[in-house]
Design an enzyme around this catalytic site. Structure first.
Site, PDB file in Angstrom:
ATOM      1  N   THR A  78       0.807  -1.213   0.000  1.00  0.00           N
ATOM      2  CA  THR A  78       0.000   0.000   0.000  1.00  0.00           C
ATOM      3  C   THR A  78       0.850   1.277   0.000  1.00  0.00           C
ATOM      4  O   THR A  78       2.041   1.261   0.239  1.00  0.00           O
ATOM      5  CB  THR A  78      -0.980  -0.023   1.186  1.00  0.00           C
ATOM      6  OG1 THR A  78      -1.609  -1.301   1.231  1.00  0.00           O
ATOM      7  CG2 THR A  78      -2.042   1.017   1.078  1.00  0.00           C
TER       8      THR A  78
ATOM      9  N   THR B  49      -3.794   0.877  -2.966  1.00  0.00           N
ATOM     10  CA  THR B  49      -3.110  -0.393  -2.805  1.00  0.00           C
ATOM     11  C   THR B  49      -3.383  -1.363  -3.944  1.00  0.00           C
ATOM     12  O   THR B  49      -4.415  -1.288  -4.605  1.00  0.00           O
ATOM     13  CB  THR B  49      -3.523  -1.053  -1.476  1.00  0.00           C
ATOM     14  OG1 THR B  49      -2.713  -2.205  -1.230  1.00  0.00           O
ATOM     15  CG2 THR B  49      -4.978  -1.468  -1.506  1.00  0.00           C
TER      16      THR B  49
ATOM     17  N   GLU C  48      -2.466  -4.453  -2.680  1.00  0.00           N
ATOM     18  CA  GLU C  48      -2.366  -5.419  -1.583  1.00  0.00           C
ATOM     19  C   GLU C  48      -0.926  -5.850  -1.381  1.00  0.00           C
ATOM     20  O   GLU C  48      -0.115  -5.031  -0.974  1.00  0.00           O
ATOM     21  CB  GLU C  48      -3.296  -6.615  -1.803  1.00  0.00           C
ATOM     22  CG  GLU C  48      -3.267  -7.664  -0.731  1.00  0.00           C
ATOM     23  CD  GLU C  48      -3.603  -7.167   0.673  1.00  0.00           C
ATOM     24  OE1 GLU C  48      -3.613  -7.989   1.599  1.00  0.00           O
ATOM     25  OE2 GLU C  48      -3.863  -5.989   0.869  1.00  0.00           O
TER      26      GLU C  48
ATOM     27  N   ASP D 186      -7.883 -10.456   1.237  1.00  0.00           N
ATOM     28  CA  ASP D 186      -8.230  -9.753   2.481  1.00  0.00           C
ATOM     29  C   ASP D 186      -9.500 -10.321   3.110  1.00  0.00           C
ATOM     30  O   ASP D 186      -9.816 -10.009   4.262  1.00  0.00           O
ATOM     31  CB  ASP D 186      -8.443  -8.258   2.219  1.00  0.00           C
ATOM     32  CG  ASP D 186      -7.152  -7.464   2.302  1.00  0.00           C
ATOM     33  OD1 ASP D 186      -6.104  -8.057   2.592  1.00  0.00           O
ATOM     34  OD2 ASP D 186      -7.192  -6.245   2.070  1.00  0.00           O
TER      35      ASP D 186
ATOM     36  N   SER E   6     -10.928  -3.722   4.935  1.00  0.00           N
ATOM     37  CA  SER E   6      -9.675  -3.022   4.671  1.00  0.00           C
ATOM     38  C   SER E   6      -9.126  -2.434   5.956  1.00  0.00           C
ATOM     39  O   SER E   6      -9.874  -2.018   6.841  1.00  0.00           O
ATOM     40  CB  SER E   6      -9.899  -1.899   3.655  1.00  0.00           C
ATOM     41  OG  SER E   6      -8.737  -1.103   3.519  1.00  0.00           O
ATOM     42  N   SER E   7      -7.800  -2.379   6.045  1.00  0.00           N
ATOM     43  CA  SER E   7      -7.131  -1.696   7.148  1.00  0.00           C
ATOM     44  C   SER E   7      -6.763  -0.258   6.807  1.00  0.00           C
ATOM     45  O   SER E   7      -6.223   0.457   7.654  1.00  0.00           O
ATOM     46  CB  SER E   7      -5.855  -2.459   7.545  1.00  0.00           C
ATOM     47  OG  SER E   7      -6.166  -3.747   8.017  1.00  0.00           O
TER      48      SER E   7
ATOM     49  N   GLY F 164      -0.713  -2.925   5.562  1.00  0.00           N
ATOM     50  CA  GLY F 164      -1.639  -4.005   5.856  1.00  0.00           C
ATOM     51  C   GLY F 164      -2.311  -3.839   7.201  1.00  0.00           C
ATOM     52  O   GLY F 164      -2.674  -2.731   7.611  1.00  0.00           O
TER      53      GLY F 164
END
Length: 569
Positions: A385, A403, A405, A425, A450-451, A473
């Site tokens: 990201t 991102t 990922e 994810d 998502s983070s 992440g």
């Protein structure tokens, strides 16, 4: 060797490498400019410079930055991925979130990441599969934001990235580190072909990399708009690439054509003298606000980075937050997410009282108001990201996290850009051993959790006060929270705050930059049951800014190659 020769021949038009001396490091300009000046903070100097154009809006600049990042930082983000943008309107003070998260194809199933015995696939198997790619959302999201906030024509925003792709750019030390990394994606044929010299050896820092297919795609994207990606020849190649073995995916041309970004209201909450606003589910902004609320109820602000107790409090608050986040956050179109309950003052206070004198077993998720019955989900969500922040001359601000990922996504390339592996994810298991459903289970048309938490800070009367966000992440939440504690509670300049060591505590794991902590802190943490182990992955990529005393206090994470650039008014 024959396979490699064939791959190199297939990609001869994609990459032209010429030996060149390594450039001098780009200057890291840490701004102390006046509070009203436009600025760009991004993880790569070429991307920051692409966004720093006179006459455009913050959203215009964001499009130029993303187009360049896709080329020069392909391990982190790209037009084949997704993003969240948190937008501050300089005229009205209104904050909006633009959700460009990828979605699962219409034919996706809840068991697509299970093997024939019903067990979760190994992550490295799943990440390289055609099933890992979600319908990309970044481009259509940027188009929606541009329709509402753009000043310059769409076609005028891709010139820098197209020219750089056609003429080539110098491979940076960080990109070189990713090319040389021992990650599953680096074994993908497309990655090997793109980053290899004609003699079969891998590129290194100082080499020039030309990407003519990406330049050609950007020219079409500029002229045709998002349809250049979501229909026609590029869309057909995306579908074909995801249908290749191993573990072919199910994406169709209809999935691409039907993708829609979503404009959402942010989730907001207090931290000290600020109001924090971040994306709501399926992103984890509510987790960041809960974590800052937990820390607000400790004495961490009276301590400092040399005090082991400060880091202990941070670790324990983080574990409480992650326990809640991992159980309850998912796509709100598919599951009930107790957003209000998770950040209710009484609930946060009750959770904060669980922080004891020493670390114990991993804390269980709490039961906030409105909580459904749900399984715990410890999805890997590996590091990757990129984050950038832009403010234009009118005071509009973009805080955007973007991102593909993992590094280089699935390792599969189309038209000079990598496809995301964002569907990994999702929870690989749709339910736990007790039959409780995972809030983040796969479903057709669903957005994975998502983070990413691109955040805007305001004063309590709604004036812009800062912005922050990170790569990393699952660790993003901890990276951002640590930076906020250091900058706000410990009153450190933003650049110093970002440089403070990272500590990520989730479940039974305590990870961090062990060599950056003093022996006294490490010993003090061990005495409290926190045995810090080295972290892994791409490290943090926090970009942050606060408005202090009428000046811009901006910083770019020293672990990457970012810069803070300002434009005189």
């Amino acid at each position: 060797m024959l396979l490699l020769q064939r791959l190199l021949a297939a990609f001869a038009c994609a990459a032209l490498i010429a030996s060149a001396p390594a450039p001098a490091p780009a200057p890291r300009t840490i701004a102390r400019a006046t509070a009203s000046q436009p600025f760009v903070i991004a993880a790569n100097p070429l991307a920051a410079r692409a966004g720093l154009k006179r006459g455009g809006s913050a959203v215009d600049a964001a499009i130029a930055v993303q187009a360049m990042l896709s080329l020069v930082e392909p391990q982190s983000s790209g037009v084949g991925g997704g993003a969240f943008m948190t937008y501050y309107d300089g005229r009205t003070g209104k904050i909006s979130v633009y959700d460009g998260r990828e979605v699962a194809p219409a034919q996706a199933t809840s068991t697509m990441f299970l093997d024939s015995a019903g067990k979760p696939l190994p992550f490295n198997t799943a990440v390289l599969s055609g099933r890992a790619t979600g319908v990309p959302g970044a481009v259509k999201m940027l188009s929606l934001a541009h329709d509402e906030h753009g000043k310059l024509p769409w076609r005028a925003l891709f010139g820098d990235a197209e020219r750089t792709a056609r003429e080539g750019f110098i491979v940076s030390p960080r990109l070189n580190r990713m090319i040389q990394a021992h990650e599953a994606e680096n074994s993908a044929p497309d990655v090997i072909a793109y980053f290899s010299r004609p003699d079969g050896t891998l590129l290194s820092a100082g080499d020039r990399l030309v990407n003519k297919p990406y330049a050609d795609f950007l020219r079409r994207l500029a002229g045709q708009g998002p349809s250049a990606l979501y229909s026609g020849s590029t869309a057909a190649r995306i579908v074909a690439k995801t249908h290749q073995a191993p573990l072919a995916g199910t994406m169709t041309m209809a999935d691409l054509a039907n993708y829609r970004p979503i404009k959402r209201a942010p989730v907001c909450g207090p931290f000290r003298v600020y109001i924090l606003c971040a994306p709501p589910p399926p992103s984890s902004g509510v987790g960041l606000i809960e974590l800052m609320g937990l820390l607000d109820r400790t004495d961490i602000a009276a301590r400092g980075p040399a005090d082991p107790q400060a880091w202990f409090l941070f670790a324990e608050a983080s574990r409480l937050m992650y326990a809640d986040r991992d159980r309850y956050i998912g796509d709100p179109a598919f599951v009930r997410v107790p957003v209000a309950g998770l950040i209710a003052p009484t609930y946060v206070a009750r959770r904060a009282r669980l922080i004891g004198p020493a670390a114990g077993p991993p804390p269980a998720a709490g039961v906030p108001a409105g909580a459904p019955v749900a399984a715990n989900d410890n999805t890997l969500d590996p590091t990757g990201t990129s984050h950038f922040i832009i403010r234009d001359a009118a005071g509009n601000v973009v805080s955007m996290t973007t991102t593909v990922e993992s590094i280089f996504g699935t390792g599969r390339m189309v038209d000079g850009f990598f496809l995301n592996n964002q569907l990994t994810d999702f929870s690989f298991s749709p339910a736990d051993a007790q039959g409780r459903p995972a809030a983040n289970a796969v479903a057709p048309g669903k957005r994975p959790r998502s983070s990413m938490v691109p955040t805007i800070l305001t004063t309590h009367d709604g004036k812009f006060a800062g912005a922050i966000g990170s790569a990393g992440g699952n660790s993003i939440l901890a990276f951002v929270a640590k930076s906020l504690v250091a900058a706000v509670d410990w009153n450190e300049p933003m650049q110093r705050a970002l440089a403070e060591p990272n500590l990520v505590a989730r479940g039974p794991n305590f990870q961090g930059e062990v060599t950056r902590f003093s022996p006294r802190v490490l010993q003090g943490l061990r005495a409290k049951g926190v045995d810090l182990q080295p972290g892994q992955g791409e490290d943090s990529g926090v970009q942050g800014v606060l408005i202090r005393n009428g000046k811009i206090d901006g910083g770019a994470d020293p672990r990457r190659e970012g810069v803070v650039l300002t434009l005189p008014r």
